[in-house]
Write a protein that holds these residues in place. Structure first.
Motif, PDB file in Angstrom:
ATOM      1  N   LEU A  92      83.394  41.626 -21.128  1.00  0.00           N
ATOM      2  CA  LEU A  92      84.567  42.445 -21.418  1.00  0.00           C
ATOM      3  C   LEU A  92      84.620  42.896 -22.867  1.00  0.00           C
ATOM      4  CD1 LEU A  92      87.277  40.540 -19.331  1.00  0.00           C
ATOM      5  CD2 LEU A  92      85.803  42.442 -18.670  1.00  0.00           C
ATOM      6  N   VAL A  93      83.858  42.244 -23.733  1.00  0.00           N
ATOM      7  CA  VAL A  93      83.823  42.625 -25.140  1.00  0.00           C
ATOM      8  C   VAL A  93      82.812  43.745 -25.377  1.00  0.00           C
ATOM      9  CG1 VAL A  93      83.260  41.835 -27.472  1.00  0.00           C
ATOM     10  CG2 VAL A  93      84.569  40.363 -25.935  1.00  0.00           C
ATOM     11  N   ALA A  94      81.682  43.675 -24.679  1.00  0.00           N
ATOM     12  CA  ALA A  94      80.620  44.671 -24.866  1.00  0.00           C
ATOM     13  C   ALA A  94      81.039  46.020 -24.292  1.00  0.00           C
ATOM     14  CB  ALA A  94      79.339  44.195 -24.188  1.00  0.00           C
ATOM     15  N   PRO A  95      80.784  47.133 -24.975  1.00  0.00           N
ATOM     16  CA  PRO A  95      81.137  48.460 -24.467  1.00  0.00           C
ATOM     17  C   PRO A  95      80.309  48.855 -23.251  1.00  0.00           C
ATOM     18  CG  PRO A  95      79.815  48.644 -26.455  1.00  0.00           C
ATOM     19  CD  PRO A  95      80.165  47.190 -26.312  1.00  0.00           C
ATOM     20  N   ALA A  96      80.857  49.755 -22.438  1.00  0.00           N
ATOM     21  CA  ALA A  96      80.191  50.165 -21.194  1.00  0.00           C
ATOM     22  C   ALA A  96      78.830  50.799 -21.456  1.00  0.00           C
ATOM     23  CB  ALA A  96      81.079  51.146 -20.433  1.00  0.00           C
ATOM     24  N   SER A  97      78.712  51.596 -22.543  1.00  0.00           N
ATOM     25  CA  SER A  97      77.450  52.261 -22.837  1.00  0.00           C
ATOM     26  C   SER A  97      76.342  51.248 -23.111  1.00  0.00           C
ATOM     27  CB  SER A  97      77.613  53.186 -24.050  1.00  0.00           C
ATOM     28  OG  SER A  97      78.063  52.453 -25.178  1.00  0.00           O
ATOM     29  N   THR A  98      76.688  50.187 -23.810  1.00  0.00           N
ATOM     30  CA  THR A  98      75.711  49.128 -24.094  1.00  0.00           C
ATOM     31  C   THR A  98      75.303  48.445 -22.798  1.00  0.00           C
ATOM     32  OG1 THR A  98      76.666  48.750 -26.281  1.00  0.00           O
ATOM     33  CG2 THR A  98      75.301  46.989 -25.364  1.00  0.00           C
ATOM     34  N   PHE A  99      76.280  48.198 -21.947  1.00  0.00           N
ATOM     35  CA  PHE A  99      76.021  47.524 -20.684  1.00  0.00           C
ATOM     36  C   PHE A  99      75.030  48.321 -19.844  1.00  0.00           C
ATOM     37  CE2 PHE A  99      77.180  46.666 -16.213  1.00  0.00           C
ATOM     38  CZ  PHE A  99      76.921  45.305 -16.195  1.00  0.00           C
ATOM     39  N   GLU A 100      75.242  49.644 -19.755  1.00  0.00           N
ATOM     40  CA  GLU A 100      74.347  50.483 -18.964  1.00  0.00           C
ATOM     41  C   GLU A 100      72.907  50.420 -19.473  1.00  0.00           C
ATOM     42  OE1 GLU A 100      77.077  54.080 -19.274  1.00  0.00           O
ATOM     43  OE2 GLU A 100      76.161  54.404 -17.316  1.00  0.00           O
ATOM     44  N   LYS A 101      72.745  50.286 -20.786  1.00  0.00           N
ATOM     45  CA  LYS A 101      71.412  50.314 -21.371  1.00  0.00           C
ATOM     46  C   LYS A 101      70.669  48.991 -21.260  1.00  0.00           C
ATOM     47  CE  LYS A 101      72.266  54.135 -24.538  1.00  0.00           C
ATOM     48  NZ  LYS A 101      72.276  54.609 -25.949  1.00  0.00           N
ATOM     49  N   ILE A 102      71.387  47.889 -21.117  1.00  0.00           N
ATOM     50  CA  ILE A 102      70.689  46.608 -21.034  1.00  0.00           C
ATOM     51  C   ILE A 102      70.445  46.160 -19.589  1.00  0.00           C
ATOM     52  CG2 ILE A 102      71.537  45.824 -23.265  1.00  0.00           C
ATOM     53  CD1 ILE A 102      73.586  44.142 -21.880  1.00  0.00           C
ATOM     54  N   VAL A 103      71.199  46.734 -18.641  1.00  0.00           N
ATOM     55  CA  VAL A 103      71.030  46.351 -17.239  1.00  0.00           C
ATOM     56  C   VAL A 103      69.592  46.532 -16.736  1.00  0.00           C
ATOM     57  CG1 VAL A 103      71.617  47.016 -14.874  1.00  0.00           C
ATOM     58  CG2 VAL A 103      73.422  46.546 -16.515  1.00  0.00           C
ATOM     59  N   ALA A 251      64.796  48.796 -11.668  1.00  0.00           N
ATOM     60  CA  ALA A 251      64.857  48.760 -13.126  1.00  0.00           C
ATOM     61  C   ALA A 251      64.382  50.084 -13.713  1.00  0.00           C
ATOM     62  CB  ALA A 251      64.006  47.607 -13.651  1.00  0.00           C
ATOM     63  N   GLY A 252      63.309  50.630 -13.149  1.00  0.00           N
ATOM     64  CA  GLY A 252      62.807  51.911 -13.621  1.00  0.00           C
ATOM     65  C   GLY A 252      63.802  53.030 -13.407  1.00  0.00           C
ATOM     66  N   ASP A 253      64.448  53.042 -12.256  1.00  0.00           N
ATOM     67  CA  ASP A 253      65.432  54.077 -11.945  1.00  0.00           C
ATOM     68  C   ASP A 253      66.629  54.013 -12.893  1.00  0.00           C
ATOM     69  OD1 ASP A 253      66.636  56.148 -10.165  1.00  0.00           O
ATOM     70  OD2 ASP A 253      68.072  54.538  -9.750  1.00  0.00           O
ATOM     71  N   LEU A 254      67.154  52.814 -13.115  1.00  0.00           N
ATOM     72  CA  LEU A 254      68.310  52.654 -14.002  1.00  0.00           C
ATOM     73  C   LEU A 254      67.941  52.926 -15.457  1.00  0.00           C
ATOM     74  CD1 LEU A 254      70.057  49.507 -12.459  1.00  0.00           C
ATOM     75  CD2 LEU A 254      70.667  51.920 -12.183  1.00  0.00           C
ATOM     76  N   PHE A 255      66.698  52.620 -15.833  1.00  0.00           N
ATOM     77  CA  PHE A 255      66.238  52.898 -17.198  1.00  0.00           C
ATOM     78  C   PHE A 255      66.243  54.404 -17.461  1.00  0.00           C
ATOM     79  CE2 PHE A 255      62.926  53.929 -20.265  1.00  0.00           C
ATOM     80  CZ  PHE A 255      63.220  53.080 -21.322  1.00  0.00           C
ATOM     81  N   VAL A 256      65.715  55.159 -16.506  1.00  0.00           N
ATOM     82  CA  VAL A 256      65.688  56.627 -16.656  1.00  0.00           C
ATOM     83  C   VAL A 256      67.105  57.186 -16.751  1.00  0.00           C
ATOM     84  CG1 VAL A 256      65.100  58.778 -15.472  1.00  0.00           C
ATOM     85  CG2 VAL A 256      63.470  56.881 -15.493  1.00  0.00           C
ATOM     86  N   LYS A 257      68.016  56.680 -15.932  1.00  0.00           N
ATOM     87  CA  LYS A 257      69.399  57.162 -15.931  1.00  0.00           C
ATOM     88  C   LYS A 257      70.114  56.814 -17.230  1.00  0.00           C
ATOM     89  CE  LYS A 257      69.999  57.033 -10.913  1.00  0.00           C
ATOM     90  NZ  LYS A 257      70.664  56.370  -9.755  1.00  0.00           N
TER      91      LYS A 257
END
Length: 260
Positions: A92-103, A251-257
């Motif tokens: 809940l502390v980490a921003p959504a943009s960061t979350f998308e990039k580390i998933v 992982a590859g698909d989410l990385f590209v997105k």
């Protein structure tokens, strides 16, 4: 809405099976929530709340394997829950943009851990005891490191959790002398408790997409109940390889997105 409801039930069944067989529920359930238009962080929170139903189905189906293991399961679960609460707060502390990039990296590691966890052959109880007796100091250090690992994985389960169950399986393979089916059952108890605690925290502090919890939860309940029964008969090695391949593709698909 009806098609979305059916889609989430189907995704939940697949995720429930993945959770209880290989510890990879989020590889199916999390992308399904994204596909129906739920934002990443809310999707992750909703996914965690829904995953409670996996445990509701899996634990009764695992009673045969859990017989005589409840004391061990409780001890390990307490360690995992300690980490889980901290991981939930971090999400809940980490921003959504960061979350998308580390998933994508979480899921990539998930696939690698899945393959590595299947490489070692299970040792007979006598062999494990002999090794412990021959190297008592190393055995104690390894055990303590495994306990710390359970706490850290609990934190990861509270934060995102994709393949957290796989890591727990690898740790339990080190510190137990049981068959895969038995320590997989212990893992199901641990992940259920972590998801339950994280969900309680999320419900009190953030937004949950409740309209998705019901259909996804129904599917997870069905898959969670069937999974432990399948583990008794399925070729686990082949299944791990197939799910690892799916993890790498996802992982590859989410990385590209996330980056392009």
């Amino acid at each position: 809405m009806v098609l979305q409801f059916i889609f989430l039930i189907a995704a939940g069944i697949v995720a429930g099976l993945m959770a209880t067989i290989a510890g990879l529920a989020s590889i199916a359930s999390y992308p399904a929530l994204l596909m129906v238009g739920i934002p990443p962080v809310i999707a992750n929170v909703t996914n965690t709340v829904s995953l409670i139903f996996t445990g509701v189905g899996a634990i009764p189906a695992s009673l045969k394997e859990l017989h005589g293991q409840w004391h061990r399961a409780l001890g390990y679960t307490i360690l995992a829950v300690i980490g889980s609460v901290s991981g939930s707060a971090l999400l809940l502390v980490a921003p959504a943009s960061t979350f998308e990039k580390i998933v994508p990296f979480f899921i990539l590691v998930a696939g690698v851990m899945l393959l590595l966890s299947g490489r070692g052959k299970e040792l007979k109880e006598e062999e494990r005891l002999q090794r412990a007796e021959m190297h008592p100091t190393r055995h104690k250090i390894l055990t303590l490191a495994s306990y710390l690992g359970i706490v850290l994985v609990g934190g990861y389960l509270g934060y995102f959790g994709a393949a957290g169950g796989v890591v727990l399986l690898a740790i339990l393979a080190v510190i137990t002398r049981e068959s895969f089916a038995k320590y997989n059952a212990v893992k199901n108890v641990m992940t259920f408790a972590c998801n339950l605690c994280s969900s309680a925290y999320f419900i009190m502090t953030t937004t949950v997409a409740w309209h998705a919890v019901l259909p996804l939860g129904i599917g997870l309940l069905i898959g969670g109940f069937c999974g432990p029964k399948i583990v008794r008969h399925v070729n686990i090695k082949l299944l791990r390889i197939l799910i690892a391949i799916a993890a790498f593709l996802l992982a590859g698909d989410l990385f590209v997105k996330a980056y392009f």
